[in-house]
Write an enzyme that holds these catalytic residues in place. Structure first.
Site, PDB file in Angstrom:
ATOM      1  N   ASP A  44      36.426  48.660  29.599  1.00 39.72           N
ATOM      2  CA  ASP A  44      37.255  49.717  29.031  1.00 39.72           C
ATOM      3  C   ASP A  44      38.540  49.814  29.837  1.00 39.72           C
ATOM      4  OD1 ASP A  44      35.671  50.817  26.818  1.00 39.72           O
ATOM      5  OD2 ASP A  44      34.210  51.259  28.391  1.00 39.72           O
ATOM      6  N   LYS A 246      59.164  31.367  53.019  1.00 39.05           N
ATOM      7  CA  LYS A 246      59.349  31.917  54.372  1.00 39.05           C
ATOM      8  C   LYS A 246      60.832  31.878  54.676  1.00 39.05           C
ATOM      9  CE  LYS A 246      58.660  32.101  59.142  1.00 39.05           C
ATOM     10  NZ  LYS A 246      60.027  32.436  59.495  1.00 39.05           N
TER      11      LYS A 246
HETATM   12 MN    MN Z   1      32.881  51.651  26.764  1.00 44.34          MN
END
Ligand code: MN
Length: 274
Positions: A44, A246
């Site tokens: 999610d 660098k």
């Molecule tokens: Mn879910």
């Protein structure tokens, strides 16, 4: 969208998920990705906007491969309190199964390469417009997810979007970030939560959800050794690595304490004046 749908779907007497309260965030907008082992495993993906978490369910999860176009189904808004939710949603309840905080951090819309981490109002305005258009571009500063990403709506109607990594220095074809399967909030995997293992105290110690998600309080450091360049036989590309040139000069560590800035050299000399 509001939180009516979120309330409707849940019985707060039964689920351990948080009922919406009146949480308010300040500073940069936040995001969270929760790994959710419901009937089907999914991730999610939630972006904070206008006091709620705009939410997409991503069955395949996020990928650092810019070629990967992963379906992200927009679901109901979640309350801000949800960002720290981790645990078991009981059998018979909506979304029954285990949830962990797989990643969290801050984000900013990044159209035109312009960051709005310190301008919440403009950031939200831009996100609102993006939602209407069905095209969001944003930069994530998470523990796992970093760099520029996009969510694109597939059709005018419906809730199907695609989650994709933009091509940038963080893109990494062939890497699999989902292998990093522990919660950034507790150190636990979904299986640990199912087995009711306790959070890793080292990870959780005094975790204050009101502060930056995932941040751990610690004593103010007196000295920090900066990273140094190291020699390699040949250039390489590897997941989890960002290669930077660098350049010659001084490595400076900036300490900000109680509003005061001190610049220290690598050897600990105070070079604030210079
Ligand atoms: Mn879910």
């Amino acid at each position: 969208m509001g939180l009516e749908k979120y309330r409707e779907k849940r019985d707060f007497q039964r689920t351990s998920e948080p009922p919406p309260r009146a949480e308010v965030n300040k500073g940069s907008l936040t995001f969270v990705v929760q790994k959710h082992h419901a009937r089907q495993l999914h991730y999610d993906f939630r972006l904070e906007l206008d006091g709620v978490l705009k939410s997409w369910s991503v069955p395949k999860g996020p990928s650092f491969d810019p070629e990967a176009k992963h379906l992200a189904v927009m679901v109901e808004d979640h309350p801000l309190e949800y960002a720290t939710f981790e645990g078991i949603i009981p059998k018979g309840e909506y979304g029954a199964g285990e949830v962990i905080v797989w990643d969290s951090g801050t984000y900013s819309p990044d159209e035109g390469g312009r960051f709005l981490f310190s301008d919440r109002a403009t950031a939200e305005e831009q996100m609102r417009r993006g939602l209407e258009k069905g095209k969001l571009s944003f930069f994530l500063r998470g523990r796992k997810l970093k760099g520029s990403w996009t969510l694109v709506k597939m059709q005018k109607r419906g809730n199907d979007w695609l989650l994709m990594k933009h091509r940038d220095d963080y893109a990494s074809p062939g890497s699999d970030i989902l292998k990093e399967e522990q919660s950034v909030a507790s150190g636990r995997t979904v299986e640990d939560v199912r087995a009711k293992r306790l959070p890793d105290t080292a990870v959780v110690t005094q975790l204050n959800p009101k502060q930056v998600p995932g941040a751990r309080p610690a004593p103010f450091p007196s000295a920090i050794a900066p990273m140094l360049a190291s020699l390699a036989k040949s250039p390489f590309s590897h997941p989890g690595w960002i290669v930077e040139p660098k350049r010659d000069g001084y490595r400076i560590i900036a300490h900000i304490r109680d509003g005061n800035v001190t610049l220290l050299s690598r050897r600990g000399n105070n070079v604030t004046e210079q």
